[in-house]
Design an enzyme around this catalytic site. Structure first.
Site, PDB file in Angstrom:
ATOM      1  NE  ARG B  26      -3.942   6.431 -68.276  1.00  0.00           N
ATOM      2  CZ  ARG B  26      -4.022   6.446 -69.597  1.00  0.00           C
ATOM      3  NH1 ARG B  26      -2.959   6.161 -70.340  1.00  0.00           N
ATOM      4  NH2 ARG B  26      -5.159   6.712 -70.187  1.00  0.00           N
ATOM      5  CB  THR B  27       2.772   5.192 -63.598  1.00  0.00           C
ATOM      6  OG1 THR B  27       1.535   5.005 -62.962  1.00  0.00           O
ATOM      7  CG2 THR B  27       3.916   4.960 -62.636  1.00  0.00           C
ATOM      8  CD  GLN B  28       5.277  10.616 -67.955  1.00  0.00           C
ATOM      9  OE1 GLN B  28       5.986  11.555 -67.605  1.00  0.00           O
ATOM     10  NE2 GLN B  28       4.728  10.538 -69.152  1.00  0.00           N
ATOM     11  CB  VAL B  29       9.274   8.059 -62.218  1.00  0.00           C
ATOM     12  CG1 VAL B  29      10.189   8.642 -63.262  1.00  0.00           C
ATOM     13  CG2 VAL B  29       8.392   9.124 -61.596  1.00  0.00           C
TER      14      VAL B  29
END
Lengths: 254, 250, 290
Positions: B26-29
């Site tokens: 999922r959102t990593q940055v």
């Protein structure tokens, strides 16, 4: 054709030989036993009022809500079973918030009315649920359609109205509503007119104590749904009761 | 089988997309990000301040975005981090406040409750390893007192007299601590925060010089207009740069 | 025993638009022993009459602590009450976890009532056979609510539910206006006095330290406390000092049937559910009900 004792009136999944669904009609009966609710869509807003029969003098004023806000711009007023009405209000709130999350704009009145009617309709289709024992007057505002008043019934139909009445005194209330000029009527005036109608249709012999609850969405409330301020309601009711007393005095004189 | 599939499971996960065979990510940055928010508790209320830039990586992508959101008559948020996650937060908080409005029972959420509500959500998302990539400062005024609290993307939640996010955490916080007094007024604090924003603009490449200040006092929330900072570039060290052999920049 | 063909199914309306199964569930409340609640500007007090299944058994629970600021008294099916009280405990804890603040009493009661409504509209579940008196405090002060199997709820200044609660209600209707300014002790005493009305006509029951339980919630931040056993003694002593209630209680003579039926059904009449006629069940401790 008579319904009772035929066995055709025990379930919503049963039609009578002449094509009626009696259980829905009985659900409507539940509304006809309940306090009158009326609404008008007028020049600068929508106003709804409901007669709340008070079952005990020890009740805290304002309890047993029949007017529910469902979003910033819309509200419902319930006639019929109060607890069923809360379920409808909750569903209306869910519809408002889901519409908002999908379209990022407030749900238009006709969409909300249709969705609410669909919801009520589902409860007329299956044997393991019963239809709602209540009807909802729905008032809403949006920028395109302006002020809207709908009546959602347990059968799953909803119509838009200028003036609508449900509950015990609906016949008399409808007659009174028909005399109003919705194009020129302002909400301030409507509050007084509705109070007058409720006071007039209220059956003193059956239910002694009652509260008057009102809800509006109008220019004065900045197009927000809110309960009509209590002092306005009280004032309107007092005026209506005074007028009624005068009338009955005159009747006595004659 | 196609390479992409929607994951099963509960609502929040429905939109996550996984590559077949690969672990679910999922959102990593964060993508479009806001930097600093500053906050100071005062004797008569709370002041928060942010600049108005949202960067796309190191690109100054948007230069007049408000990073403040009014939640209630006595509570606002100042948010740093991913801008779309901030928008998601606004939607969520607004829906919650609508639920409070329609309950129509004379009750609403206090700033403290709003802070707790946010903390619960942020921690919940972090536990799903799908955080909302933000640091949120909650500023409010309740029962005659200022409220200044913070929640970050891990769900870490605390209150303090002075708070900062983003680069302001490094450059702004010491200055805020120096300037803070228990008896400092809102008017005074606004000046202090503006000065610190100026320092941040000089030093932080993700900050611009158009800023917004907001206060919450007994009178309610007041979100100021976006204003351009008056900056001075004639300082000797700015002009001449670092001396040879000096390890510092300028 | 069957009154008509419309009364065996939750999802069937009678031709008059009534829901007999729901009305029968309301009757279950009246089978339970009485609970009384009174409210002043600062406190709410619940007084309950505990029944014993046998001489050798302990009493059945009438009071359930929900949170530091909420307590309920129940009349009707104890097992159903336990389900509801567990739900209420979960909800108050959830609220505290989510908002770091105690849950407003009205919001809690609303949720309970909505939960009760659900089982009045589906064939798969019977309605809850229990009525609650909910006492609690929040930002808006003290509150006393009543919930019904029908999914209705009401906020009261004073109220009684359960067997022969009409006698207590009659007493409360005479005195409730004086309670707003009452002190805690006075409030407790009036709750106990009202409770005594429900046993005043009974030959084999009277209020004792064993069968009386009291709960108090106040806005002073002291939270909720329960008085039982010896702690109840002073209030019972004070009763004896005052004149016996049966002297001035005209409608006590024939037990609860005549008196209780119209009034106890009244709350639902408001919702369009007409009062059920006679068949109020015979008085007597049923094991399931307290």
């Amino acid at each position: 054709m008579t319904s009772i004792g035929t066995g055709y009136d025990l379930s919503t999944t049963t039609y009578s030989p002449d094509g009626r669904v009696f259980q829905i009609e009985y659900a409507q009966k539940a509304i006809e036993n309940s306090g009158t609710a009326i609404g008008v869509s007028c020049k600068d807003g929508v106003v709804m009022a409901v007669e709340k029969v008070v079952v005990s003098k020890m009740l805290v004023p304002g309890t047993m809500r029949r007017a529910h806000l469902v979003d910033h711009h819309s509200g419902v007023v319930i006639s019929g079973l109060i607890s069923d009405g809360r379920q409808l209000a909750t569903r209306a709130r869910d519809e408002c918030s889901s519409y908002k999350s999908v379209y990022d704009s407030p749900i238009p009145g006709h969409v909300l009315a249709e969705r609410l009617a669909n919801f009520a309709h589902v409860y007329t289709l299956y044997a393991y649920v019963r239809p709602f024992g209540c009807a909802a007057l729905l008032g809403a505002h949006d920028d395109i359609n302006g002020y809207q008043l709908y009546l959602v019934e347990p059968s799953g139909v909803s119509y838009r109205y200028f003036g609508a009445a449900v509950g015990k005194g609906k016949q008399a209330a409808k007659t009174a509503l028909e005399k109003l000029d919705f194009k020129t009527l302002t909400c301030r005036e409507a509050v007084k007119e509705l109070a007058k109608i409720i006071v007039d249709v209220h059956d003193e012999t059956k239910d002694k104590l009652y509260e008057l609850e009102m809800c509006w969405v109008c220019e004065e409330s900045k197009n927000k749904s809110q309960l009509v301020p209590q002092d306005l309601v009280d004032e309107a009711r007092k005026a209506a009761e005074a007028a009624q007393d005068d009338d009955s005095d005159m009747d006595d004189d004659e | 089988m196609s390479g992409l599939r929607l994951t099963e499971g509960s609502r929040g996960l429905a939109a996550s997309v996984a590559v077949e065979g690969a672990p679910l990510t999922r959102t990593q940055v964060p993508y479009v990000t806001g930097s600093s928010v500053l906050g100071m508790k005062c004797a008569d209320g709370v002041v928060i301040a942010c600049d108005t830039m949202a960067s796309y990586g190191t690109l100054a992508r948007f230069k007049s975005l408000s990073r403040m959101h009014q939640v209630s008559p006595n509570c606002i948020l100042g948010v740093g981090g991913d801008y779309s996650d901030f928008q998601q937060l606004q939607t969520m908080v607004d829906a919650e406040m609508t639920a409070q409005y329609v309950a129509n029972d004379g009750l609403t959420l206090s700033p403290k409750a709003i802070h707790s509500f946010l903390a619960r959500h942020m921690y919940h998302r972090r536990c799903k390893v799908d955080p909302l990539w933000n640091t949120v400062i909650v500023a409010g005024f309740d029962k005659g007192e200022g409220v200044l609290s913070l929640v970050d993307l891990f769900g870490t939640a605390f209150s303090s007299d002075v708070l900062a996010t983003g680069f302001g955490l490094h450059l702004g916080l010491p200055l805020l601590r120096n300037a803070h007094r228990p008896d400092i007024t809102v008017a005074e604090a606004k000046g202090v925060l503006e000065d610190i924003l100026k320092v941040l603009f000089y030093r932080d490449a993700r900050t611009n010089d158009v800023v917004q200040l907001a206060s919450v006092t007994a009178a309610g929330v007041e979100i100021g207009k976006m204003t351009k900072l008056k900056t001075e570039w004639g300082y000797k060290s700015f002009v001449e740069g670092a001396r040879v052999g000096d390890d510092s920049s300028w | 025993m069957f009154r008509n063909q419309y009364d065996t199914d939750i999802t069937t309306y009678s031709p008059q638009g009534r829901l007999h199964q729901v009305e029968y569930a309301m009757e279950a409340v009246k089978q339970g022993s009485a609970s009384v609640g009174v409210r002043s500007k600062t406190h709410v007090v619940l007084a309950t009459l505990k029944r014993f299944a046998s001489e050798l058994s302990g009493d059945q629970k009438k009071l359930f602590a929900i949170d530091d600021h909420v307590v309920i008294a129940i009349s009707g099916l104890t097992a159903d009450a336990r389900v509801l009280s567990r739900y209420m405990r979960t909800e108050t804890q959830h609220h505290k976890f989510m908002y770091d603040e105690p849950m407003p009493v009205g919001r809690l009661v609303l949720q309970v009532a909505d939960k009760c409504q659900i089982s009045t509209q589906r064939a798969s579940k019977r309605p809850f056979g229990v009525g609650l008196l909910v006492a609690g405090v929040d930002e808006n002060g003290p509150h006393l609510y009543q919930t019904c199997p029908s999914g209705n709820y009401f906020e009261y200044l004073a109220m009684a539910i359960g067997a022969r609660s009409q006698s207590a209600k009659t007493y409360l209707e005479r005195t409730y206006t004086t309670l707003a300014e009452a002190g805690v002790e006075e409030l407790i005493q009036s709750a106990v006095t009202a409770l005594r009305e429900t046993v005043a006509s009974s030959k084999d029951t009277e209020l004792t330290t064993k069968n009386t339980a009291i709960a108090i919630v106040g806005t002073d931040g002291s939270g909720m406390r329960v008085l039982e056993n010896a702690a109840v003694q002073p209030y019972i002593d004070a009763l004896d000092a005052a004149s016996p209630a049966s002297d001035d209680e005209e409608e006590d003579g024939d037990g609860d049937n005549a008196a209780a039926a119209p009034a106890a059904a009244a709350p639902d009449a408001a919702a369009g559910e007409a009062a059920p006629a006679a068949d109020a069940p015979a008085e007597g401790p049923a094991d399931m009900q307290t």
